[in-house]
Enzyme design. Structure first.
Site, PDB file in Angstrom:
ATOM      1  N   GLU A  26       4.695  -5.216   7.225  1.00  0.00           N
ATOM      2  CA  GLU A  26       3.967  -4.123   7.893  1.00  0.00           C
ATOM      3  C   GLU A  26       4.435  -3.887   9.321  1.00  0.00           C
ATOM      4  OE1 GLU A  26       2.635  -6.558   6.114  1.00  0.00           O
ATOM      5  OE2 GLU A  26       1.043  -5.799   4.808  1.00  0.00           O
ATOM      6  N   GLU A  75      -0.634  -9.270  -0.622  1.00  0.00           N
ATOM      7  CA  GLU A  75      -2.052  -9.539  -0.352  1.00  0.00           C
ATOM      8  C   GLU A  75      -2.877  -9.491  -1.636  1.00  0.00           C
ATOM      9  OE1 GLU A  75      -1.882  -6.459   2.657  1.00  0.00           O
ATOM     10  OE2 GLU A  75      -2.643  -7.882   4.132  1.00  0.00           O
ATOM     11  N   GLY A  87       0.645  -4.996   0.970  1.00  0.00           N
ATOM     12  CA  GLY A  87      -0.564  -5.034   0.142  1.00  0.00           C
ATOM     13  C   GLY A  87      -0.317  -5.674  -1.219  1.00  0.00           C
ATOM     14  N   ALA A 138       0.865  -1.176   0.000  1.00  0.00           N
ATOM     15  CA  ALA A 138       0.000   0.000   0.000  1.00  0.00           C
ATOM     16  C   ALA A 138       0.904   1.229   0.000  1.00  0.00           C
ATOM     17  CB  ALA A 138      -0.899  -0.027   1.223  1.00  0.00           C
TER      18      ALA A 138
HETATM   19  N1  DAK Z   1       4.678   3.218  -0.733  1.00  0.00           N
HETATM   20  C1  DAK Z   1       5.118   4.380  -1.260  1.00  0.00           C
HETATM   21  N2  DAK Z   1       6.307   4.499  -1.898  1.00  0.00           N
HETATM   22  C2  DAK Z   1       7.054   3.404  -2.033  1.00  0.00           C
HETATM   23  C3  DAK Z   1       6.656   2.151  -1.514  1.00  0.00           C
HETATM   24  C4  DAK Z   1       5.393   2.084  -0.843  1.00  0.00           C
HETATM   25  N3  DAK Z   1       4.902   0.932  -0.340  1.00  0.00           N
HETATM   26  N4  DAK Z   1       7.619   1.249  -1.791  1.00  0.00           N
HETATM   27  C5  DAK Z   1       8.589   1.905  -2.467  1.00  0.00           C
HETATM   28  N5  DAK Z   1       8.251   3.207  -2.622  1.00  0.00           N
HETATM   29  C6  DAK Z   1       9.006   4.259  -3.290  1.00  0.00           C
HETATM   30  C7  DAK Z   1      10.219   4.663  -2.474  1.00  0.00           C
HETATM   31  O1  DAK Z   1       9.851   5.627  -1.501  1.00  0.00           O
HETATM   32  C8  DAK Z   1      11.113   5.261  -3.550  1.00  0.00           C
HETATM   33  O2  DAK Z   1      10.636   6.561  -3.832  1.00  0.00           O
HETATM   34  P1  DAK Z   1      11.720   7.778  -4.042  1.00  0.00           P
HETATM   35  O3  DAK Z   1      12.570   7.769  -2.833  1.00  0.00           O
HETATM   36  O4  DAK Z   1      12.455   7.383  -5.305  1.00  0.00           O
HETATM   37  O5  DAK Z   1      10.843   8.987  -4.210  1.00  0.00           O
HETATM   38  C9  DAK Z   1      10.822   4.384  -4.770  1.00  0.00           C
HETATM   39  O6  DAK Z   1       9.564   3.748  -4.503  1.00  0.00           O
HETATM   40  C10 DAK Z   1      11.875   3.305  -4.985  1.00  0.00           C
HETATM   41  O7  DAK Z   1      12.021   2.602  -3.768  1.00  0.00           O
HETATM   42  P2  DAK Z   1      13.448   2.342  -3.077  1.00  0.00           P
HETATM   43  O8  DAK Z   1      14.402   3.431  -3.414  1.00  0.00           O
HETATM   44  O9  DAK Z   1      13.172   2.067  -1.655  1.00  0.00           O
HETATM   45  O10 DAK Z   1      13.898   1.024  -3.861  1.00  0.00           O
HETATM   46  P3  DAK Z   1      14.855  -0.129  -3.337  1.00  0.00           P
HETATM   47  O11 DAK Z   1      15.115  -0.991  -4.499  1.00  0.00           O
HETATM   48  O12 DAK Z   1      16.017   0.409  -2.571  1.00  0.00           O
HETATM   49  O13 DAK Z   1      13.954  -0.950  -2.277  1.00  0.00           O
HETATM   50  C11 DAK Z   1      11.929  -2.037  -1.489  1.00  0.00           C
HETATM   51  C12 DAK Z   1      12.824  -1.647  -2.713  1.00  0.00           C
HETATM   52  C13 DAK Z   1      10.638  -2.644  -2.051  1.00  0.00           C
HETATM   53  C14 DAK Z   1      12.648  -3.075  -0.641  1.00  0.00           C
HETATM   54  C15 DAK Z   1      11.643  -0.766  -0.655  1.00  0.00           C
HETATM   55  O14 DAK Z   1      11.161   0.253  -1.533  1.00  0.00           O
HETATM   56  C16 DAK Z   1      10.634  -0.997   0.420  1.00  0.00           C
HETATM   57  O15 DAK Z   1      10.938  -1.542   1.475  1.00  0.00           O
HETATM   58  N6  DAK Z   1       9.381  -0.505   0.200  1.00  0.00           N
HETATM   59  C17 DAK Z   1       8.339  -0.564   1.193  1.00  0.00           C
HETATM   60  C18 DAK Z   1       7.828  -1.974   1.323  1.00  0.00           C
HETATM   61  C19 DAK Z   1       6.769  -2.048   2.386  1.00  0.00           C
HETATM   62  O16 DAK Z   1       7.000  -1.765   3.561  1.00  0.00           O
HETATM   63  N7  DAK Z   1       5.578  -2.442   1.972  1.00  0.00           N
HETATM   64  C20 DAK Z   1       4.460  -2.598   2.867  1.00  0.00           C
HETATM   65  C21 DAK Z   1       3.716  -1.308   2.874  1.00  0.00           C
HETATM   66  S1  DAK Z   1       2.482  -1.341   4.122  1.00  0.00           S
HETATM   67  C22 DAK Z   1      -4.995  -1.611   5.349  1.00  0.00           C
HETATM   68  C23 DAK Z   1      -4.827  -2.563   4.422  1.00  0.00           C
HETATM   69  C24 DAK Z   1      -3.581  -2.842   3.900  1.00  0.00           C
HETATM   70  C25 DAK Z   1      -2.475  -2.124   4.292  1.00  0.00           C
HETATM   71  C26 DAK Z   1      -2.661  -1.142   5.212  1.00  0.00           C
HETATM   72  C27 DAK Z   1      -3.914  -0.871   5.747  1.00  0.00           C
HETATM   73  N8  DAK Z   1      -6.289  -1.341   5.883  1.00  0.00           N
HETATM   74  C28 DAK Z   1      -7.421  -2.083   5.406  1.00  0.00           C
HETATM   75  C29 DAK Z   1      -6.514  -0.307   6.826  1.00  0.00           C
HETATM   76  C30 DAK Z   1      -1.207  -2.428   3.693  1.00  0.00           C
HETATM   77  C31 DAK Z   1      -0.072  -1.919   4.149  1.00  0.00           C
HETATM   78  C32 DAK Z   1       1.164  -2.079   3.403  1.00  0.00           C
HETATM   79  O17 DAK Z   1       1.238  -2.646   2.327  1.00  0.00           O
END
Ligand code: DAK
Length: 256
Positions: free
Chosen positions: A130, A110, A107, A64
């Site tokens: 998360e 998921e 997400g 997400a």
């Molecule tokens: N959201 C927004 N931006 C993201 C992102 C994300 N999930 N993932 C990556 N980006 C962006 C980064 O900020 C970066 O942007 P800039 O800095 O260039 O502006 C760009 O994409 C490239 O990412 P990286 O520079 O970090 O790239 P790397 O190759 O170094 O790393 C990575 C790739 C996938 C390991 C890393 O980007 C990463 O850890 N990303 C986050 C992964 C993550 O934590 N995903 C889970 C998100 S939480 C709900 C239902 C569902 C959810 C929540 C609530 N309800 C029903 C209430 C779900 C929650 C989630 O999914």
């Protein structure tokens, strides 16, 4: 049509490519609305027999959109039933195959699990990270991952936030088949065309009966399966499938 999606349709298969490369296909509200609005009419179209959902080589979807979520209060999320709309994607009845290369995190993992089948390229990386953001899976991760790979591995992944590579995901039952990345979309569309070539009533019934196995007792599930099986004798496609076999020719299903 949204700029975040690239949609193509051919041979009864709709392929949707998520396209937010700057943020690794992070799933925001706009992407959700676009995906559901695009796919619901195809879902009602009898000519559409299978949906393929894919991303880029680097990311199916990295979760997400954290930027969109960051400022939300509890009441914002609660009043808007934040992200509940994703269930509309899961409820599409047409079989859905996720073709995953690169990251499928949070997400993104998921969303792949909302599909009926996951095929993965060797680069695929799955995870529910998360916990590292101070939250937990919210789009079904704790429920679907546990059903797919079992309590031990699901608990390990969700509590540690660790990533699982494509090979482990296949061994664990999350991924149905692994392909070289370059062949992933081709092989997925090939399987999708096979699914789309069968009678739609049998396909929908097959999907419903398998899904029922996750939600009911064996006795109830067997009865549900038998009734669905009986019902298919009301279709032209059952007569065609069996007659074609006896006449030693390929069946020509018409969806009736
Ligand atoms: N959201 C927004 N931006 C993201 C992102 C994300 N999930 N993932 C990556 N980006 C962006 C980064 O900020 C970066 O942007 P800039 O800095 O260039 O502006 C760009 O994409 C490239 O990412 P990286 O520079 O970090 O790239 P790397 O190759 O170094 O790393 C990575 C790739 C996938 C390991 C890393 O980007 C990463 O850890 N990303 C986050 C992964 C993550 O934590 N995903 C889970 C998100 S939480 C709900 C239902 C569902 C959810 C929540 C609530 N309800 C029903 C209430 C779900 C929650 C989630 O999914």
């Amino acid at each position: 049509m949204s700029a975040n999606l690239i949609v193509t349709a051919a041979d009864g298969v709709v392929t949707v490519k998520m396209n937010r490369p700057d943020v690794l296909n992070a799933l925001d509200g706009e992407m959700l609305r676009a995906l559901v609005d695009t796919l619901q009419p195809f879902d009602r179209d009898p000519e559409c027999g299978c949906i393929v959902l894919t991303g880029s080589e680097k990311a199916f979807a990295a979760g997400a959109d954290i930027r969109e979520m960051n400022e939300k209060s509890y009441l914002d999320a609660y009043h808007s039933d934040f992200l509940a709309g994703w269930e509309a994607f899961a409820r599409l009845r047409t079989p859905k195959i996720a073709a995953v290369s690169g990251y499928a995190l949070g997400g993104g993992c998921e969303l792949a699990m909302m599909c009926d089948i996951i095929y993965a390229g060797r680069s695929a990386i799955f995870g529910q990270p998360e916990i590292r953001l101070g939250v937990i899976p919210g789009m079904g991760g704790s429920q679907r991952l546990t059903r797919l790979i079992g309590r031990a591995k699901a608990m390990d992944m969700i509590l540690t936030g660790r990533q699982m590579d494509a090979q482990e995901a296949e061994h664990s039952g999350l991924v149905a088949r692994l392909f070289d990345d370059a062949a992933l979309l081709f092989e997925t569309q090939k399987a999708a065309r096979i699914i789309a070539s069968y009678g739609k009533a049998a396909t929908l019934a097959a999907r419903e009966t398998v899904n029922r196995a996750e939600e009911t007792s064996l006795t109830e599930g067997l009865l549900f399966e038998r009734r669905a099986f009986h019902a298919l004798f009301a279709t032209q496609d059952q007569k065609e499938g069996m007659t074609a076999f006896l006449e030693k020719r390929p069946a020509r299903f018409v969806g009736k």
